[in-house]
Design an enzyme around this catalytic site. Structure first.
Site, mmCIF file in Angstrom:
data_model
loop_
_atom_site.group_PDB
_atom_site.id
_atom_site.type_symbol
_atom_site.label_atom_id
_atom_site.label_comp_id
_atom_site.label_asym_id
_atom_site.label_seq_id
_atom_site.Cartn_x
_atom_site.Cartn_y
_atom_site.Cartn_z
ATOM 1 N N HIS A 24 -3.613 -5.844 0.612
ATOM 2 C CA HIS A 24 -2.370 -5.816 2.210
ATOM 3 C C HIS A 24 -2.654 -7.361 2.591
ATOM 4 C CE1 HIS A 24 -2.346 -1.587 3.654
ATOM 5 N NE2 HIS A 24 -3.907 -1.516 3.363
ATOM 6 N N GLU B 33 -0.579 -9.306 5.144
ATOM 7 C CA GLU B 33 -0.906 -8.653 6.405
ATOM 8 C C GLU B 33 -1.999 -8.523 7.088
ATOM 9 O OE1 GLU B 33 -0.117 -6.171 4.564
ATOM 10 O OE2 GLU B 33 -0.955 -4.040 6.010
ATOM 11 N N CYS C 189 0.743 -1.085 -0.070
ATOM 12 C CA CYS C 189 -0.185 -0.130 -0.250
ATOM 13 C C CYS C 189 0.785 1.775 -0.081
ATOM 14 C CB CYS C 189 -1.014 -0.366 1.416
ATOM 15 S SG CYS C 189 -2.522 0.747 1.073
#
Lengths: 227, 84
Positions: free
Chosen positions: A194, A196, A86
């Site tokens: 994302h 994560e 990002c």
């Protein structure tokens, strides 16, 4: 394997990244402030999402001037894995470690939802545990994720298999539905979604975990005898 | 002392979704003749006398930081201003 999560003023996915590596991946990780000038002790560098320096001027424009970025460049030149997610991707674009730039999303809206990605290239240190063409669910959360580059750069990205992930259907207007690209050498990956945030079924998807596991596998295969 | 005005705009080849939305809004207000709108940034820089090559420095900072050459063009105006 020891990771550094680089923290800029305005980063806000740094703790998610830290959690993904420490608790879900089970590897060592430190949060490293943006004024650090040496990353030699780390085997992998992670640039998290957020709004570094409030996105002043352009997303990632001020952050890429931080002293830590010189150390990130050295790590990239040394062949270490560097992942920007990002805002981390935007910083890598501004720093020139990856080609292209981000425009505002085509519909001018901040898009925050889980999207389907296609794994375009599974022959990288970030994607080796995925199947080529595999569809994975990963959240996006960005206002400027509309990837742009000139025709010559796009042709080169395709020719060198640098497009790692694409959106299964258009999300933000990105050229060729690009969601993530690597550098030519393949050790720097930038992606808007994302991974994560998708490391445990409790979070709605664990499809991002294999990305981190791929990095660790690549590192073990090349650094640990009898791995 | 020099006052420098810097204008940064998206390149012609790059679609400007914000400008497009404003153009459509103008058109719905009845301003049919507004064919295109491009949105950019305007910056004012104040240089003191220690900078000898003002124009060279302006170009340098425009390329290094103020604009992103992949998507943006810049132009500038340099005005001499009196010492305070």
């Amino acid at each position: 394997m020891k990771f550094a999560v680089i923290v800029f003023p305005g980063s806000n996915c740094d703790v998610d990244m830290y959690h993904a590596v420490k608790d879900e991946l089970g590897e060592q990780v430190d949060l490293v402030w943006h004024d650090a000038d040496n990353l030699d002790q780390y085997d992998g560098i992670l640039l998290p999402g957020g709004f570094s320096y409030g996105d002043y001027l352009r997303s990632g424009a001020i952050a890429h001037m931080s002293s830590v970025m010189a150390a990130v460049k050295r790590a990239a030149e040394a062949g270490k894995p560097v992942l920007g997610v990002c805002n981390g991707f935007q910083i890598l674009l501004e720093s020139g470690l990856l080609p292209g730039a981000m425009l505002r999303n085509k519909n001018l809206k901040f898009i925050c939802r889980t999207v389907e990605l296609s794994v375009e290239n599974n022959d990288t240190m970030f994607t080796s545990l995925y199947e080529k063409g595999e569809k994975i669910s990963i959240p996006v959360a960005h206002g400027e994720g509309n990837y742009y580059c000139d025709d010559a750069t796009l042709a080169k990205l395709k020719e060198n298999n640098q497009i790692a992930f694409t959106y299964a259907s258009d999300v933000n207007g990105s050229l060729s539905d690009i969601a993530g690209i690597t550098n030519e050498r393949g050790n720097v990956l930038g992606m808007m979604p994302h991974p994560e945030r998708a490391v445990d079924d409790l979070l709605g998807s664990a499809d991002g975990l294999k990305l981190f596991q791929s990095i660790v596998k690549h590192w073990r295969d090349s650094h640990v005898v009898n791995a | 002392m020099y006052k420098v005005k810097v204008y940064v705009t998206l390149r012609e080849s790059v679609l400007d979704p914000q400008g497009k939305a404003v153009q459509q809004s103008l058109s719905s207000l009845g301003y049919q003749g507004v064919e295109d709108v491009r949105i950019g940034k305007y910056m004012e820089l104040q240089f003191d006398d220690s900078v000898t090559d003002v124009e060279g420095t302006v170009k340098e900072v425009c390329e290094k930081l103020l604009s992103n050459p992949v998507i943006e063009d810049y132009r500038y105006e340099i005005e001499e201003s009196a010492n305070q």
